[in-house]
Design an enzyme around this catalytic site. Sequence first.
Site, PDB file in Angstrom:
ATOM      1  CB  SER A   1      -0.757  -0.079   1.189  1.00 43.22           C
ATOM      2  OG  SER A   1      -1.771   1.390   1.416  1.00 43.22           O
TER       3      SER A   1
ATOM      4  CE1 TYR B   1      -3.940  -1.894   5.331  1.00 38.03           C
ATOM      5  CE2 TYR B   1      -3.349   0.223   4.722  1.00 38.03           C
ATOM      6  CZ  TYR B   1      -3.714  -0.994   4.364  1.00 38.03           C
ATOM      7  OH  TYR B   1      -3.818  -1.062   2.738  1.00 38.03           O
TER       8      TYR B   1
HETATM    9  P1  NAP Z   1     -11.651  -5.400   0.491  1.00 33.06           P
HETATM   10  O1  NAP Z   1     -12.535  -4.798  -0.798  1.00 33.06           O
HETATM   11  O2  NAP Z   1     -12.256  -5.114   1.654  1.00 33.06           O
HETATM   12  O3  NAP Z   1     -11.533  -7.073   0.038  1.00 33.06           O
HETATM   13  C1  NAP Z   1     -10.828  -7.814   0.818  1.00 33.06           C
HETATM   14  C2  NAP Z   1     -10.518  -9.160   0.481  1.00 33.06           C
HETATM   15  O4  NAP Z   1      -9.628 -10.037   1.564  1.00 33.06           O
HETATM   16  C3  NAP Z   1     -12.074  -9.988   0.328  1.00 33.06           C
HETATM   17  O5  NAP Z   1     -11.811 -10.838  -0.624  1.00 33.06           O
HETATM   18  C4  NAP Z   1     -11.995 -10.705   1.876  1.00 33.06           C
HETATM   19  O6  NAP Z   1     -12.598 -11.780   1.984  1.00 33.06           O
HETATM   20  C5  NAP Z   1     -10.441 -11.038   2.102  1.00 33.06           C
HETATM   21  N1  NAP Z   1     -10.001 -11.168   3.268  1.00 33.06           N
HETATM   22  C6  NAP Z   1     -10.155 -10.130   4.352  1.00 33.06           C
HETATM   23  N2  NAP Z   1      -9.682 -10.816   5.662  1.00 33.06           N
HETATM   24  C7  NAP Z   1      -9.393 -12.051   5.367  1.00 33.06           C
HETATM   25  C8  NAP Z   1      -8.751 -13.096   6.189  1.00 33.06           C
HETATM   26  N3  NAP Z   1      -8.511 -12.743   7.450  1.00 33.06           N
HETATM   27  N4  NAP Z   1      -8.402 -14.170   5.451  1.00 33.06           N
HETATM   28  C9  NAP Z   1      -8.623 -14.460   4.163  1.00 33.06           C
HETATM   29  N5  NAP Z   1      -9.225 -13.506   3.389  1.00 33.06           N
HETATM   30  C10 NAP Z   1      -9.460 -12.164   4.124  1.00 33.06           C
HETATM   31  O7  NAP Z   1     -10.229  -5.100   0.113  1.00 33.06           O
HETATM   32  P2  NAP Z   1      -9.286  -4.322  -0.961  1.00 33.06           P
HETATM   33  O8  NAP Z   1      -9.373  -3.054  -1.111  1.00 33.06           O
HETATM   34  O9  NAP Z   1      -9.654  -4.997  -2.335  1.00 33.06           O
HETATM   35  O10 NAP Z   1      -7.912  -4.642  -0.659  1.00 33.06           O
HETATM   36  C11 NAP Z   1      -6.985  -5.640  -1.098  1.00 33.06           C
HETATM   37  C12 NAP Z   1      -5.454  -5.388  -0.780  1.00 33.06           C
HETATM   38  O11 NAP Z   1      -5.390  -4.316  -1.343  1.00 33.06           O
HETATM   39  C13 NAP Z   1      -5.447  -5.292   0.855  1.00 33.06           C
HETATM   40  O12 NAP Z   1      -4.024  -6.105   1.101  1.00 33.06           O
HETATM   41  C14 NAP Z   1      -5.490  -3.983   1.046  1.00 33.06           C
HETATM   42  O13 NAP Z   1      -4.512  -3.450   2.344  1.00 33.06           O
HETATM   43  C15 NAP Z   1      -4.552  -3.592  -0.229  1.00 33.06           C
HETATM   44  N6  NAP Z   1      -4.869  -1.997  -0.633  1.00 33.06           N
HETATM   45  C16 NAP Z   1      -6.178  -1.462  -0.806  1.00 33.06           C
HETATM   46  C17 NAP Z   1      -6.239  -0.209  -1.190  1.00 33.06           C
HETATM   47  C18 NAP Z   1      -7.483   0.446  -1.290  1.00 33.06           C
HETATM   48  O14 NAP Z   1      -7.867   1.831  -1.229  1.00 33.06           O
HETATM   49  N7  NAP Z   1      -8.472  -0.480  -1.631  1.00 33.06           N
HETATM   50  C19 NAP Z   1      -5.286   0.609  -1.076  1.00 33.06           C
HETATM   51  C20 NAP Z   1      -3.912   0.212  -0.680  1.00 33.06           C
HETATM   52  C21 NAP Z   1      -3.726  -1.367  -0.711  1.00 33.06           C
HETATM   53  P3  NAP Z   1     -14.379 -11.870   2.371  1.00 33.06           P
HETATM   54  O15 NAP Z   1     -15.059 -11.584   1.171  1.00 33.06           O
HETATM   55  O16 NAP Z   1     -14.453 -13.272   2.559  1.00 33.06           O
HETATM   56  O17 NAP Z   1     -14.494 -10.951   3.507  1.00 33.06           O
END
Ligand code: NAP
Length: 250
Positions: free
Chosen positions: A145, A159
């Site tokens: 991130s 985080y």
């Molecule tokens: P999201 O929409 O909240 O989706 C999270 C995903 O991770 C879902 O598929 C969820 O499964 C799964 N998950 C959560 N906790 C878990 C666990 N304990 N074990 C297995 N699976 C788990 O998140 P996102 O925004 O796509 O983020 C994905 C990655 O990108 C993360 O590492 C996040 O830190 C990083 N990121 C995101 C952003 C942003 O702005 N969105 C920015 C920088 C980095 P369920 O569907 O079963 O809940």
Amino acid sequence: MTEAPVLLVTGGSRGIGAAVSLLAASRGWHVAVNYTSNQKAAEEVVAAIEAAGGKGVAIKADLGNAAEIVSMFEVVDKHFGRLDGLVNNAGIVDIPQRIDEMSAERVERMMRINVTGSILCAGEAVRRMSTKHGGRGGAIVNISSMAAKLGSPGQYVDYAASKAAIDTLTIGLAREVATEGIRVNAIRPGVIDTDIHASGGLPDRAREMASSIPMQRPGRAEEVADAVLYLLSPTASYITGAILDVSGGR
Ligand code: NAP
């Protein structure tokens, strides 16, 4: 054993992981879609992959649980008989808090899922893909991130610290397995419009932050997926230990 390359996407059921799973399938990968609670979302991703002629499987496993990580990889072995790529994508945030408000439970959960989970998944993938273990090589892409660089003051420095660990994991592991056929890279997404912000109690965060982003808009999960698929592909054959910002200039 399947002929097509096999990719495991942790947290592949929603957001960035779902976009990676769908794009990978369209490029010929068979995809194992991990989730932890939202079975319906994971099954929808697999259904979309199969409707387009690909192969997918949804695998429930909590990345905060070491035994469930081991079982998840065993399901991939049984289902596909090979592994060629891992996208260490699953990750969590928490509600905005200063460090002097954070409980030990919160910080331990953040590190267990975001850091320990990613390291253990990388270890399982290396056991299967490394030429040292008789594997045929492969690629790992870790989802970090921009918080790793910016620190997320007043919001979630825990985080941010967990994502800085992902950057360092990427650099060290890339060098550790560089002669074993495995490339290891990371993406640092900026503010991407997914459900993760709502899970941290800020459902409008991505849109509200638009004016602080040089490109004046949040990113889309598909824009991150494009970069992930590039790093997974043979086109990136000389790239390892790299960390690519996908952040609209942030
Ligand atoms: P999201 O929409 O909240 O989706 C999270 C995903 O991770 C879902 O598929 C969820 O499964 C799964 N998950 C959560 N906790 C878990 C666990 N304990 N074990 C297995 N699976 C788990 O998140 P996102 O925004 O796509 O983020 C994905 C990655 O990108 C993360 O590492 C996040 O830190 C990083 N990121 C995101 C952003 C942003 O702005 N969105 C920015 C920088 C980095 P369920 O569907 O079963 O809940």
